[in-house]
Design a protein around this motif. Structure first.
Motif, PDB file in Angstrom:
ATOM      1  N   CYS A  10      58.608  39.080   9.441  1.00  0.00           N
ATOM      2  CA  CYS A  10      59.127  40.265   8.751  1.00  0.00           C
ATOM      3  C   CYS A  10      60.650  40.255   8.718  1.00  0.00           C
ATOM      4  N   VAL A  11      61.251  39.661   9.732  1.00  0.00           N
ATOM      5  CA  VAL A  11      62.709  39.576   9.791  1.00  0.00           C
ATOM      6  C   VAL A  11      63.196  38.379   8.993  1.00  0.00           C
ATOM      7  N   GLY A  12      62.488  37.273   9.090  1.00  0.00           N
ATOM      8  CA  GLY A  12      62.966  36.035   8.495  1.00  0.00           C
ATOM      9  C   GLY A  12      62.380  35.679   7.153  1.00  0.00           C
ATOM     10  N   SER A  13      61.856  36.642   6.423  1.00  0.00           N
ATOM     11  CA  SER A  13      61.224  36.275   5.150  1.00  0.00           C
ATOM     12  C   SER A  13      61.915  36.880   3.938  1.00  0.00           C
ATOM     13  N   TYR A  14      63.078  37.445   4.116  1.00  0.00           N
ATOM     14  CA  TYR A  14      63.825  38.002   2.989  1.00  0.00           C
ATOM     15  C   TYR A  14      64.356  36.869   2.118  1.00  0.00           C
ATOM     16  N   ARG A  15      64.305  37.041   0.821  1.00  0.00           N
ATOM     17  CA  ARG A  15      64.826  36.033  -0.109  1.00  0.00           C
ATOM     18  C   ARG A  15      65.875  36.705  -0.992  1.00  0.00           C
ATOM     19  N   SER A  16      67.113  36.245  -0.886  1.00  0.00           N
ATOM     20  CA  SER A  16      68.194  36.868  -1.651  1.00  0.00           C
ATOM     21  C   SER A  16      67.992  36.733  -3.156  1.00  0.00           C
ATOM     22  N   ASP A  17      67.211  35.747  -3.586  1.00  0.00           N
ATOM     23  CA  ASP A  17      66.956  35.580  -5.016  1.00  0.00           C
ATOM     24  C   ASP A  17      65.848  36.511  -5.516  1.00  0.00           C
ATOM     25  N   ASN A  18      65.249  37.282  -4.596  1.00  0.00           N
ATOM     26  CA  ASN A  18      64.202  38.234  -4.961  1.00  0.00           C
ATOM     27  C   ASN A  18      64.506  39.579  -4.308  1.00  0.00           C
ATOM     28  N   PHE A 109      61.084  23.848  14.655  1.00  0.00           N
ATOM     29  CA  PHE A 109      61.617  24.898  13.802  1.00  0.00           C
ATOM     30  C   PHE A 109      61.095  26.266  14.229  1.00  0.00           C
ATOM     31  N   PHE A 110      59.811  26.354  14.579  1.00  0.00           N
ATOM     32  CA  PHE A 110      59.257  27.627  15.035  1.00  0.00           C
ATOM     33  C   PHE A 110      59.935  28.089  16.328  1.00  0.00           C
ATOM     34  N   GLU A 111      60.225  27.167  17.211  1.00  0.00           N
ATOM     35  CA  GLU A 111      60.930  27.520  18.451  1.00  0.00           C
ATOM     36  C   GLU A 111      62.348  28.000  18.148  1.00  0.00           C
ATOM     37  N   TYR A 112      63.022  27.338  17.227  1.00  0.00           N
ATOM     38  CA  TYR A 112      64.359  27.761  16.800  1.00  0.00           C
ATOM     39  C   TYR A 112      64.287  29.161  16.193  1.00  0.00           C
ATOM     40  N   GLU A 113      63.289  29.358  15.348  1.00  0.00           N
ATOM     41  CA  GLU A 113      63.087  30.653  14.703  1.00  0.00           C
ATOM     42  C   GLU A 113      62.896  31.750  15.755  1.00  0.00           C
ATOM     43  N   LYS A 114      62.044  31.489  16.724  1.00  0.00           N
ATOM     44  CA  LYS A 114      61.785  32.471  17.774  1.00  0.00           C
ATOM     45  C   LYS A 114      63.058  32.770  18.568  1.00  0.00           C
ATOM     46  N   LYS A 115      63.776  31.724  18.925  1.00  0.00           N
ATOM     47  CA  LYS A 115      65.011  31.890  19.713  1.00  0.00           C
ATOM     48  C   LYS A 115      66.054  32.719  18.958  1.00  0.00           C
ATOM     49  N   GLU A 116      66.179  32.485  17.671  1.00  0.00           N
ATOM     50  CA  GLU A 116      67.209  33.160  16.879  1.00  0.00           C
ATOM     51  C   GLU A 116      66.787  34.545  16.381  1.00  0.00           C
ATOM     52  N   LEU A 117      65.523  34.688  15.999  1.00  0.00           N
ATOM     53  CA  LEU A 117      65.090  35.942  15.369  1.00  0.00           C
ATOM     54  C   LEU A 117      64.580  36.993  16.350  1.00  0.00           C
ATOM     55  N   LEU A 118      64.028  36.564  17.479  1.00  0.00           N
ATOM     56  CA  LEU A 118      63.486  37.529  18.434  1.00  0.00           C
ATOM     57  C   LEU A 118      64.537  38.538  18.909  1.00  0.00           C
ATOM     58  N   PRO A 119      65.754  38.109  19.264  1.00  0.00           N
ATOM     59  CA  PRO A 119      66.766  39.105  19.657  1.00  0.00           C
ATOM     60  C   PRO A 119      67.119  40.081  18.532  1.00  0.00           C
ATOM     61  N   ILE A 120      67.126  39.599  17.303  1.00  0.00           N
ATOM     62  CA  ILE A 120      67.408  40.486  16.161  1.00  0.00           C
ATOM     63  C   ILE A 120      66.297  41.513  16.019  1.00  0.00           C
ATOM     64  N   LEU A 121      65.062  41.066  16.154  1.00  0.00           N
ATOM     65  CA  LEU A 121      63.914  41.967  16.068  1.00  0.00           C
ATOM     66  C   LEU A 121      63.905  42.966  17.221  1.00  0.00           C
ATOM     67  N   GLU A 122      64.198  42.496  18.422  1.00  0.00           N
ATOM     68  CA  GLU A 122      64.252  43.397  19.580  1.00  0.00           C
ATOM     69  C   GLU A 122      65.319  44.463  19.392  1.00  0.00           C
ATOM     70  N   GLU A 123      66.468  44.079  18.863  1.00  0.00           N
ATOM     71  CA  GLU A 123      67.541  45.046  18.612  1.00  0.00           C
ATOM     72  C   GLU A 123      67.124  46.058  17.545  1.00  0.00           C
ATOM     73  N   TRP A 124      66.458  45.581  16.498  1.00  0.00           N
ATOM     74  CA  TRP A 124      65.983  46.466  15.440  1.00  0.00           C
ATOM     75  C   TRP A 124      64.990  47.482  16.008  1.00  0.00           C
ATOM     76  N   CYS A 125      64.056  47.004  16.834  1.00  0.00           N
ATOM     77  CA  CYS A 125      63.071  47.903  17.441  1.00  0.00           C
ATOM     78  C   CYS A 125      63.758  48.945  18.319  1.00  0.00           C
ATOM     79  N   SER A 126      64.687  48.508  19.134  1.00  0.00           N
ATOM     80  CA  SER A 126      65.391  49.424  20.022  1.00  0.00           C
ATOM     81  C   SER A 126      66.175  50.465  19.223  1.00  0.00           C
ATOM     82  N   LYS A 127      66.881  50.026  18.208  1.00  0.00           N
ATOM     83  CA  LYS A 127      67.684  50.922  17.364  1.00  0.00           C
ATOM     84  C   LYS A 127      66.812  51.971  16.688  1.00  0.00           C
ATOM     85  N   ASN A 128      65.589  51.594  16.326  1.00  0.00           N
ATOM     86  CA  ASN A 128      64.702  52.496  15.583  1.00  0.00           C
ATOM     87  C   ASN A 128      63.664  53.196  16.461  1.00  0.00           C
TER      88      ASN A 128
END
Length: 133
Positions: A10-18, A109-128
């Motif tokens: 949900c965090v990593g699937s945005y497409r700027s061309d759409n 790549f999935f491990e990289y994704e988890k490492k990079e996106l999980l903190p962003i998702l955790e921050e989003w959850c906390s903020k909301n």
């Protein structure tokens, strides 16, 4: 995999061309909806209209292609420019998938994704005020 990790796409699937890409969390039923689904199933006509209901929270937007390019820059270093700068944007997604599969890098790549996106998702959850295991 935790429920929180299930939301990484949900965090990593945005497409700027759409402009209609992206995901929303419904605060009433605790479900996740893609923007096109909200348009089709619930009759919304714009992201602004969805936001104004107060029922949905849009997930943080991380452009999928830019995220993949960042992974390649980290992985390839200076070879990134030589190998990937000439790939047209409209061909990048397929070229990236082929590269990942041919080099057995899917798990990495999935491990990289988890490492990079999980903190962003955790921050989003906390903020909301969203609490997910």
């Amino acid at each position: 995999m935790t429920k929180l990790e299930n939301l990484l796409d949900c965090v990593g699937s945005y497409r700027s061309d759409n402009p209609d890409s992206g995901w929303w969390f419904c605060i009433t039923d605790k479900q996740v909806y893609g923007t096109p689904n909200l348009y089709e199933e619930f009759g919304y006509s714009s992201k602004g209209e969805i936001y104004e209901t107060g029922l949905y929270l849009e997930f943080s937007k991380i452009d999928r292609d830019e995220f993949a390019r960042a992974y390649l820059r980290l992985l390839l270093g200076k070879d990134y420019k030589k190998d990937w700068m000439t790939v047209p944007d409209e061909e990048f997604k397929l070229a990236f998938r082929i590269f990942i599969e041919n080099n057995n890098l899917l798990y990495d790549f999935f491990e990289y994704e988890k490492k990079e996106l999980l903190p962003i998702l955790e921050e989003w959850c906390s903020k909301n005020g969203i609490f997910i295991n």
